[in-house]
Design a protein around this motif. Structure first.
Motif, PDB file in Angstrom:
ATOM      1  N   LEU A   1      12.977 -15.015  -9.624  1.00  0.00           N
ATOM      2  CA  LEU A   1      13.599 -16.134  -8.730  1.00  0.00           C
ATOM      3  C   LEU A   1      13.463 -15.719  -7.273  1.00  0.00           C
ATOM      4  CD1 LEU A   1      16.477 -16.671 -10.957  1.00  0.00           C
ATOM      5  CD2 LEU A   1      14.551 -17.935 -10.961  1.00  0.00           C
ATOM      6  N   GLN A   2      13.270 -14.422  -6.918  1.00  0.00           N
ATOM      7  CA  GLN A   2      13.096 -14.224  -5.581  1.00  0.00           C
ATOM      8  C   GLN A   2      11.998 -14.890  -4.769  1.00  0.00           C
ATOM      9  OE1 GLN A   2      11.910  -9.970  -4.881  1.00  0.00           O
ATOM     10  NE2 GLN A   2      12.335 -10.149  -2.637  1.00  0.00           N
ATOM     11  N   LYS A   3      11.146 -15.282  -5.581  1.00  0.00           N
ATOM     12  CA  LYS A   3       9.873 -16.176  -4.972  1.00  0.00           C
ATOM     13  C   LYS A   3      10.403 -17.416  -4.758  1.00  0.00           C
ATOM     14  CE  LYS A   3       7.433 -17.296  -9.358  1.00  0.00           C
ATOM     15  NZ  LYS A   3       8.636 -17.166 -10.077  1.00  0.00           N
ATOM     16  N   ASP A   4      11.451 -18.335  -5.358  1.00  0.00           N
ATOM     17  CA  ASP A   4      11.926 -19.420  -5.447  1.00  0.00           C
ATOM     18  C   ASP A   4      13.105 -19.654  -4.679  1.00  0.00           C
ATOM     19  OD1 ASP A   4       9.925 -20.086  -7.535  1.00  0.00           O
ATOM     20  OD2 ASP A   4      11.267 -19.429  -8.971  1.00  0.00           O
ATOM     21  N   PHE A   5      13.692 -18.760  -4.142  1.00  0.00           N
ATOM     22  CA  PHE A   5      15.025 -18.680  -3.348  1.00  0.00           C
ATOM     23  C   PHE A   5      14.592 -18.993  -1.826  1.00  0.00           C
ATOM     24  CE2 PHE A   5      19.398 -16.756  -2.184  1.00  0.00           C
ATOM     25  CZ  PHE A   5      19.840 -17.841  -2.034  1.00  0.00           C
ATOM     26  N   ASN A   6      14.710 -20.298  -1.311  1.00  0.00           N
ATOM     27  CA  ASN A   6      14.461 -20.827   0.004  1.00  0.00           C
ATOM     28  C   ASN A   6      15.610 -21.769   0.460  1.00  0.00           C
ATOM     29  OD1 ASN A   6      12.844 -21.093   2.202  1.00  0.00           O
ATOM     30  ND2 ASN A   6      11.549 -22.592   1.260  1.00  0.00           N
ATOM     31  N   PRO A   7      16.660 -21.094   0.700  1.00  0.00           N
ATOM     32  CA  PRO A   7      17.746 -21.859   1.148  1.00  0.00           C
ATOM     33  C   PRO A   7      17.513 -22.792   2.590  1.00  0.00           C
ATOM     34  CG  PRO A   7      18.287 -19.676   1.814  1.00  0.00           C
ATOM     35  CD  PRO A   7      16.834 -19.965   0.855  1.00  0.00           C
TER      36      PRO A   7
ATOM     37  N   ALA B 224      21.366 -23.548  -4.214  1.00  0.00           N
ATOM     38  CA  ALA B 224      20.156 -22.778  -3.673  1.00  0.00           C
ATOM     39  C   ALA B 224      19.496 -23.228  -2.381  1.00  0.00           C
ATOM     40  CB  ALA B 224      18.957 -23.010  -4.891  1.00  0.00           C
ATOM     41  N   ASP B 225      19.810 -24.283  -2.068  1.00  0.00           N
ATOM     42  CA  ASP B 225      19.025 -25.022  -0.565  1.00  0.00           C
ATOM     43  C   ASP B 225      20.152 -24.462   0.631  1.00  0.00           C
ATOM     44  OD1 ASP B 225      21.344 -26.618  -1.168  1.00  0.00           O
ATOM     45  OD2 ASP B 225      20.592 -28.613  -0.421  1.00  0.00           O
ATOM     46  N   GLY B 226      21.259 -24.141   0.081  1.00  0.00           N
ATOM     47  CA  GLY B 226      22.043 -23.373   1.291  1.00  0.00           C
ATOM     48  C   GLY B 226      23.330 -24.371   1.538  1.00  0.00           C
ATOM     49  N   SER B 227      23.364 -25.598   0.935  1.00  0.00           N
ATOM     50  CA  SER B 227      24.407 -26.858   1.112  1.00  0.00           C
ATOM     51  C   SER B 227      25.637 -26.435   0.054  1.00  0.00           C
ATOM     52  CB  SER B 227      23.747 -28.051   1.031  1.00  0.00           C
ATOM     53  OG  SER B 227      23.417 -28.365  -0.159  1.00  0.00           O
ATOM     54  N   LEU B 228      26.795 -26.749   0.664  1.00  0.00           N
ATOM     55  CA  LEU B 228      27.955 -26.909  -0.054  1.00  0.00           C
ATOM     56  C   LEU B 228      28.113 -28.399  -0.776  1.00  0.00           C
ATOM     57  CD1 LEU B 228      30.612 -25.076   2.067  1.00  0.00           C
ATOM     58  CD2 LEU B 228      29.615 -24.306   0.062  1.00  0.00           C
ATOM     59  N   GLN B 229      28.557 -28.469  -1.989  1.00  0.00           N
ATOM     60  CA  GLN B 229      28.476 -29.823  -2.494  1.00  0.00           C
ATOM     61  C   GLN B 229      29.600 -30.469  -1.888  1.00  0.00           C
ATOM     62  OE1 GLN B 229      28.295 -29.362  -7.024  1.00  0.00           O
ATOM     63  NE2 GLN B 229      28.437 -27.178  -6.705  1.00  0.00           N
ATOM     64  N   GLN B 230      29.472 -31.881  -1.871  1.00  0.00           N
ATOM     65  CA  GLN B 230      30.403 -32.737  -1.110  1.00  0.00           C
ATOM     66  C   GLN B 230      31.767 -32.649  -1.687  1.00  0.00           C
ATOM     67  OE1 GLN B 230      29.789 -34.245   1.822  1.00  0.00           O
ATOM     68  NE2 GLN B 230      31.974 -34.737   1.709  1.00  0.00           N
TER      69      GLN B 230
END
Length: 472
Positions: A94-100, A354-360
């Motif tokens: 998953l390291q290759k997919d983690f792109n926040p 995973a994208d770095g955002s907090l859910q609303q």
């Protein structure tokens, strides 16, 4: 891949159950620090009362319980047709997919400040060993993947900076176990459970390498990431054998025959040389390096006179999971009130995606909590517990200088605020002014047969009533 995806569905479905299984019990023994700088920092921390813990790592990519799916214990469920070795390879991959790409720590810090939070604990490394900081000790890190060229790739640094700018105390969560390290889980053997998987007595040289690895990583965090207030060490099963007493055995976690001692004395000495007064929280390992206790996902049923903190999630999981159900703001406020009245602090857990955002919904809950805290925080911050800390559904705190008392009564979700609040004990002084913090109104009160009765304004709507007064 199909079997792995099936496993993920099972893991996501069982998140709440798994979280309960993975809970760290709280030690009951406490030893006060003797270092004057640590004592001063501890007193400062006890004033804060409300903090945020952020779990964020590879597990956010598939949205599963943090790290634990790697572990082979009977409470972890994976699809029976999947191979464990394949699952681990997939997880490490998953390291290759983690792109926040939407990582914005300033927004996180703003949300925490809006909620009235005063300190941060950020996960620099969970049990899976994936580092959210630019360590030189391993390539298994956020700065060695698709996010490596981002200007804020060293995410821990920017998280700490953002929260520090908002005036918060800063804590680094660090997992003592590291399941990715070949010196903790040696690939020569299977990995049966959360513990290291080889007999340290037979291979002391390998454990020494792991100890140095741990020391070096903590040294990095204490050196290049600004002023640190708290080193929050998780993974309490990694501990000296002599600390495994009857209480620890009663918790039911697997305990090896050998000692998993990482030399916390040496680590703490180094860390405090770099960060004077640093609070070290070696969770569940009673002694001089558990500067405050950390009951998890629960509120103790009694008042505790030594420093402690309930770490609890806003949703059902520590990290991000899809379709999460979050606690309401009144429920969080009620927990905060009870915890503070019993002498503790609340560390509330949220998990960015995973994208770095907090859910609303997280932002919405924090905003609502903050509105109550803005009006009533006087009864929470800089307070201490009282001898009579509760009477029915009314809780009490006192100002640090003991000049004021506060009575707090949570109001259940959707319930109307009562017209009268009443309690026994903690009687206001004769002629004392009783004030509703929410509106700063003076309230009428009386003492009838030893019971205080305070008349509240009509049509008052609040998550919790907070009243200030002085006692005789």
């Amino acid at each position: 891949m199909k079997n792995i995806l099936t496993s993920l569905i099972v893991l996501a479905t069982l998140t709440a159950t798994a979280q309960q299984q993975g809970i760290h019990p709280s030690s009951t023994q406490y030893e006060w620090p003797t270092d004057p700088q640590v004592k001063q920092k501890l007193d400062q921390w006890q004033d804060q009362k409300f903090g945020m813990i952020i779990h964020w790592g590879l597990y956010a990519v598939p949205g599963i319980i943090e790290s634990w799916s790697l572990c082979s214990e009977d409470w972890i469920t994976r699809d029976s047709n999947s191979y464990y070795g394949d699952y681990k390879k997939w997880y490490w991959g998953l390291q290759k997919d983690f792109n926040p790409v939407n990582f914005n720590p300033d927004e996180w810090a703003k949300a925490a400040k809006t909620a009235g939070m005063k300190y941060l604990v950020f996960t620099t490394k969970h049990h899976d060993g994936f580092c959210m900081f630019d360590t030189k000790e391993t390539d298994f890190k956020i700065t060695n993947g698709p996010f490596k060229n981002h200007p804020k790739a060293n995410v821990a640094k920017y998280v700490f900076d953002a929260f520090r700018k908002e005036g918060m105390m800063i804590g680094a969560y660090f997992s003592k176990p590291d399941w990715h390290s070949e010196n903790y889980w040696w690939p020569v053997y299977e990995t049966a459970n959360r513990n290291n998987n080889y007999d340290i007595r037979k291979f002391p040289w390998r454990w020494e390498k792991f100890k140095q690895y741990t020391y070096n990583q903590i040294s990095e965090l204490m050196t290049g990431y600004g002023c640190m207030d708290i080193l929050w060490l998780d993974g309490g099963w990694v501990r000296p054998k002599e600390t495994v007493n009857a209480e620890v055995l009663s918790w039911g976690a697997p305990i090896p025959e050998w000692s998993q001692d990482i030399d916390i004395l040496k680590i703490a000495a180094m860390a405090r040389k770099k960060q004077p007064g640093l609070l070290v929280i070696d969770r569940t390992v009673h002694g001089p390096y558990e500067n405050y206790q950390t009951p998890e996902q629960r509120i103790p049923d009694h008042k505790i006179d030594n420093p402690w903190e309930s770490c609890m999630t806003l949703g059902g999981a520590w990290g991000y999971v899809p379709n999460e159900s979050f606690k309401s703001a009144p429920k969080v406020i009620a927990s905060l009130i009870e915890i503070v009245a019993k002498g503790g602090s609340l560390l509330l857990g949220v998990g960015p995606g995973a994208d770095g955002s907090l859910q609303q919904p997280i932002i919405d809950r924090l905003t609502e909590i903050g509105k109550w805290m803005d009006a009533n925080g006087e009864a929470i911050y800089n307070t201490r517990s009282t001898a009579i800390f509760q009477d029915g559904n009314v809780f009490f705190t006192r100002s640090k200088d003991s000049k004021k008392m506060y009575a707090l009564m949570p109001v259940a979700d959707g319930a109307a605020t009562p017209s009268i609040i009443e309690w026994s004990g903690n009687i206001p002084a004769k002629g004392s002014t009783v004030t509703l913090l929410e509106t700063r109104q003076r309230l009428k009160w009386s003492l009838v047969n030893g019971k205080v009765k305070v008349v509240l304004p009509s049509k008052l709507k609040t998550a919790a009533v907070a009243i200030a007064f002085t006692t005789s």
